[in-house]
Design a protein around this motif. Sequence first.
Motif, PDB file in Angstrom:
ATOM      1  N   PRO A 160      -0.210   3.784  -2.993  1.00  0.00           N
ATOM      2  CA  PRO A 160      -1.461   4.482  -2.664  1.00  0.00           C
ATOM      3  C   PRO A 160      -1.297   5.477  -1.517  1.00  0.00           C
ATOM      4  O   PRO A 160      -1.885   6.567  -1.550  1.00  0.00           O
ATOM      5  CB  PRO A 160      -2.414   3.339  -2.286  1.00  0.00           C
TER       6      PRO A 160
ATOM      7  N   VAL B  46      -3.389   3.358  -9.327  1.00  0.00           N
ATOM      8  CA  VAL B  46      -4.002   3.546  -8.008  1.00  0.00           C
ATOM      9  C   VAL B  46      -5.464   3.970  -8.172  1.00  0.00           C
ATOM     10  O   VAL B  46      -5.770   4.903  -8.923  1.00  0.00           O
ATOM     11  CB  VAL B  46      -3.226   4.599  -7.200  1.00  0.00           C
TER      12      VAL B  46
ATOM     13  N   ASP C 190       0.806  -1.220   0.000  1.00  0.00           N
ATOM     14  CA  ASP C 190       0.000   0.000   0.000  1.00  0.00           C
ATOM     15  C   ASP C 190       0.838   1.268   0.000  1.00  0.00           C
ATOM     16  O   ASP C 190       0.286   2.365   0.155  1.00  0.00           O
ATOM     17  CB  ASP C 190      -0.925   0.017   1.223  1.00  0.00           C
TER      18      ASP C 190
ATOM     19  N   ASP D  29      -8.107   2.242  -3.333  1.00  0.00           N
ATOM     20  CA  ASP D  29      -6.732   2.022  -2.862  1.00  0.00           C
ATOM     21  C   ASP D  29      -6.295   3.149  -1.928  1.00  0.00           C
ATOM     22  O   ASP D  29      -5.709   2.916  -0.865  1.00  0.00           O
ATOM     23  CB  ASP D  29      -5.766   1.961  -4.042  1.00  0.00           C
TER      24      ASP D  29
END
Length: 451
Positions: free
Chosen positions: A290, A417, A287, A421
């Motif tokens: 993002p 993205v 992640d 997200d």
Amino acid sequence: MNRIATLKRQASMLGAAFLMAFAAAANAAPAAAVEIQEVKTPGGLTAWLVEDHTVPIIAMNFAFRGGSALDPQDKRGLATFLAATLDEGAGDLDSQAFQQALESTATKLSFEADRDDLSGRLQTLASNRDRAFDLLKLAVNDPRFDAEPVERMRARLLASVRSDATDPENIASEKWLKLALGDHAYVNKPDGTVEGLQAVTADDLRALRNRIFNKAGLKIAVVGAIDAKTLAPILDEVFGALPATGDLASVPEAQVRKGNAVEVVAFDIPQSVIMFGTGGLKRDDPDFIPAYVMNSILGGSGFGSRLTEEVREKRGLTYSVYSALWTLDHAGLFIGGAATRNDRAAETVKVIQDEIARMAKDGPTEKELAEAKTYLTGAYALRFDSNAKIARELLGIQLNDLGIDYINKRNRLVEAVTLEDVKRAARRVLDSGDLLVTVVGKPDNLTSTGG
């Protein structure tokens, strides 16, 4: 250099960079056009090379694993001290002769210690290549640590540490790290302490060099007027005599404190310096991209970010407010900062807290996401407009283990993205909007809580 100060400076510059991004994307070679060669030397070293004969300059960045996080408790600043003395005489050249040799060949050589690494930078004219790399070889393999330059560097480092001790931004960052990370080694500034620097000896510097300088922990990036066939034996000549492995202690994973807390440090200045943050994501987290996009929208893009809009533009509380993701080998942090009048410090903290809580709860809009993607992909080319910048970028990619194809795929990762997200990353990083806050100054109506 203080990493938090670097992140703040980068964030504050992004407003101007935003205006340049589209022109750069249109007129400069795209990042994807940078052709990276993986160079394998006969001695077993690996380097990344971007060959470019447009200008007769060679830039090289390299790093060894092991930085100030490994400084002994009673000798804080040891790694920075080592970095400061490596080019102060080596081999049969004393400090003055070594510096004169650098100057006569128009060679720039410097070293720097961060929390996780000790790095070096070399830049020279292609015509002076052989002499420049000879000097680098001496600095890496045979530094002298003579008494005069050691004491001179000690005095310079002590002056810097004493100056930082009265700088409110440095105080705020130190207090915030202590609040967030407790007794972890990352709390200790790479610059060290007065007591630690005074305790360092030349033998300590030699011993640390012997532990850190090894081929297993070495990353190398070279950009400029040199080809792979020429570079490979030069790298073996410079680094080939180093041991295969080092003798470094391990750094534990950092545990970032959760929840809300405010720590006020009384300081007689007309402004309050504010630092805020919480746990973030490490660079290898799925992640991270993002979260990077989310932070750009929140406070990482300078003018145009939510924090700038709410704190500066709408309320006039501060000239600059920023947020950033700070990634370390053993911690991921989300940090930010601002400065404001003492009588408006409490209001400023409240606005920041509310805006971060709003991002944590709702995430960005589709429009904000689209604009952030356009900016981040367009501005990426600005990192590759000089040999020195490219070498720095390549070294960072290696240290983060992102892969030799990262430059080619980075913008695609940003483009991919989705809104969900970013919302997911915002929830992970910002949680419920809880913040750890340090304030240095004489803020009205603001006191320490939960420290």
